[in-house]
Scaffold this active site. Structure first.
Site, PDB file in Angstrom:
ATOM      1  N   ALA A   9       0.803  -1.228   0.000  1.00 43.35           N
ATOM      2  CA  ALA A   9       0.000   0.000   0.000  1.00 43.35           C
ATOM      3  C   ALA A   9       0.833   1.274   0.000  1.00 43.35           C
ATOM      4  O   ALA A   9       0.309   2.349  -0.288  1.00 43.35           O
ATOM      5  CB  ALA A   9      -0.935   0.013   1.209  1.00 43.35           C
ATOM      6  N   GLY A 140      14.828  -2.992  13.853  1.00 40.90           N
ATOM      7  CA  GLY A 140      14.400  -3.409  15.175  1.00 40.90           C
ATOM      8  C   GLY A 140      15.160  -4.642  15.628  1.00 40.90           C
ATOM      9  O   GLY A 140      15.409  -5.550  14.836  1.00 40.90           O
ATOM     10  N   HIS A 359      24.621  -7.244 -45.855  1.00 40.99           N
ATOM     11  CA  HIS A 359      25.070  -5.867 -45.642  1.00 40.99           C
ATOM     12  C   HIS A 359      23.957  -4.851 -45.891  1.00 40.99           C
ATOM     13  O   HIS A 359      23.210  -4.952 -46.858  1.00 40.99           O
ATOM     14  CB  HIS A 359      26.218  -5.461 -46.592  1.00 40.99           C
ATOM     15  N   ALA A 376      23.805  -6.021 -51.099  1.00 38.19           N
ATOM     16  CA  ALA A 376      23.981  -4.869 -50.215  1.00 38.19           C
ATOM     17  C   ALA A 376      23.041  -3.737 -50.610  1.00 38.19           C
ATOM     18  O   ALA A 376      22.846  -3.448 -51.786  1.00 38.19           O
ATOM     19  CB  ALA A 376      25.425  -4.395 -50.271  1.00 38.19           C
ATOM     20  N   ASN A 382       7.779  -1.109 -47.649  1.00 39.06           N
ATOM     21  CA  ASN A 382       6.579  -1.832 -47.224  1.00 39.06           C
ATOM     22  C   ASN A 382       5.427  -0.943 -46.803  1.00 39.06           C
ATOM     23  O   ASN A 382       4.332  -1.440 -46.540  1.00 39.06           O
ATOM     24  CB  ASN A 382       6.925  -2.782 -46.072  1.00 39.06           C
TER      25      ASN A 382
END
EC number: 2.7.7.23
Length: 453
Positions: A9, A140, A359, A376, A382
């Site tokens: 919390a 503690g 490449h 290359a 796309n």
């Protein structure tokens, strides 16, 4: 029967973050997820997460986990107050309650199993996890008799000089008999400097209360600030790397390597310096990774070499060589014995076995058959400005240098693409495609220009 309650919390103001403390990540999981994972060996009948600050954010982050119950602590008035919120939720529950802190993420499942077993064997009202710290400042102190029965818990600020010599500290992990705890929870008081209800105060109302030492005190490391988060990450990394080296994995420079504990490695993997493995990643036997590589949520097959490259959300089959300076992303799938070379980016594409993209290329939304050789500078164009389209290149095709494929377009098998071509239409099997301006030479051009000056 055991129920688990996780204290989650708090805001964690020392983290200096808008994110709830328990949602900060350590390795492949958030802190609270790690705590939940640590108790699964116990097969708890109920799992209750006590939420407060940004509670909905904590709830949403855990929605993929089954069988969690969320209990709201509207005001953060201490650990005792948090457990008081369970009273209506566990009414009639007859088992034990294991209390964990959502910011103590390094507990081993075996440690919690041992704690619960001792608690049950001795029929304790409460059993708490303790540790002997080299420097217990801020913790503690727990005082016990010769039978490890707790006689007193004293907060650090309340300890006198003699009490501060006791290095046995309270780890903040408890196992309670729920019915005995429920009976005394209403007795808690906030009559202290912090005006909070401390869970440790129930000890004076319960008997017997036993202390159990953790084997490795680092397990109870808590996270309160970014420095402690970094320290916990170092502890976790040492665990993970020690485990894999014992399983036959070579780490050339362990201090410069990071491996999430969600990663799976096979024998004879070699990991070079400055390499980072994250998320749900698996690496096949004999593969060599790095130096200077990042692999995240990906599967790498056997005997793969990855050099100075980034691979995310992708698959690379056995016998491939990737890099240097390759980028595979978005569910790229690379078949066996492929070469993905210098300055190549592959996104959401399938490349079948024995193909080479050596490449300076970008392949996006593409499917390449077997034994394709990509020259290359090859690009798949796309995106038309509205949506993505696929490029399909058949088996045995060879693309010349500086080729562009304007998708959607399909090339058949054993096609030869002339260098510099811009291919906009489908090409049949075994064809030669030349899609470029015919070369034109204008002789004495320099003289023509000079005459106009």
């Amino acid at each position: 029967m055991v129920a688990v309650a996780i204290l989650a919390a708090g805001r964690g103001t020392r983290m200096k973050s808008n994110l709830p403390k328990v949602l900060h990540r350590l390795g492949g999981y958030s802190l609270v997820e790690r705590v939940l994972n640590s108790c699964q060996l116990l097969n708890p009948s109920r799992q209750l997460v006590i939420i407060g600050y940004e509670g909905e954010q904590v709830r949403d982050s855990l929605q993929q986990l089954d069988s969690l119950e969320f209990v709201e602590q509207k005001e953060q008035l201490g650990t005792g107050h948090a457990i008081q919120q369970l009273l209506p939720h566990l009414e009639g529950f007859q088992g034990d309650l294991l209390v964990l802190n959502g910011d103590v993420p390094l507990l081993r499942p075996q440690t919690l199993e041992n704690l619960l077993n001792i608690h049950k064997t001795h029929r304790n009202a409460a059993t708490l996890l303790t540790a002997h710290l080299p420097n217990p400042k801020g913790y503690g102190r727990v005082f016990c008799d010769n039978n490890n029965l707790v006689t007193q818990i004293v907060e650090d600020r309340d300890c006198n000089a003699a009490q501060k010599q006791n290095h046995r500290i309270n780890g903040g992990i408890y196992c309670f008999n729920w019915q005995q705890l429920a009976a005394v929870l209403p007795k808690l008081s906030a009559d202290n400097d912090q005006k909070e209800y401390y869970l440790t105060d129930v000890v004076k109302f319960l008997a017997p209360v036993m202390a159990v030492d953790v084997e490795d005190y680092l397990e109870i490391t808590g996270i309160n600030d970014r420095k402690q988060l970094a320290m916990a990450n170092g502890i976790l990394q040492n665990r993970v790397k020690d485990h894999w080296m014992a399983q036959g994995v070579t780490l050339i420079d362990p201090d410069s390597i990071t491996i999430d504990d969600t990663v799976e490695l096979q024998t004879d993997v070699i990991i070079e310096p400055q390499t980072h493995l994250r998320g749900k990643t698996s690496i096949g036997k004999g593969s060599r990774l790095g130096p200077g590589s990042l692999i995240e949520n990906s599967h790498i097959g056997d005997n793969v070499t990855v050099l100075y490259s980034v691979i995310t959300e992708s698959q690379v089959a056995s016998g491939c060589r990737v890099g240097p300076y390759s980028h595979l992303r978005g569910q790229a799938q690379i078949g066996e014995s492929c070469r993905i070379g210098n300055f190549v980016e592959i996104k959401k594409s399938v490349i079948e076995q024995k193909s080479n993209v050596a490449h300076l290329s970008y392949l996006g939304d593409a499917t390449l058959g077997e034994q394709v050789n990509v020259g290359a500078g090859t690009i798949t164009a796309n995106y038309d400005g509205v949506q993505k389209h696929r490029t399909i290149i058949g088996k045995g095709t060879k693309t010349g240098a500086n080729s562009v494929f304007v998708a959607p377009v399909t090339l058949g098998e054993e096609v030869t693409v002339a260098a510099g071509s811009v291919v906009t239409h489908d090409v049949p099997d075994r064809a030669l495609v030349i899609a470029r301006q015919r070369q034109r030479i204008i002789e004495e051009w320099k003289k023509t220009i000079e005459s106009k000056k």
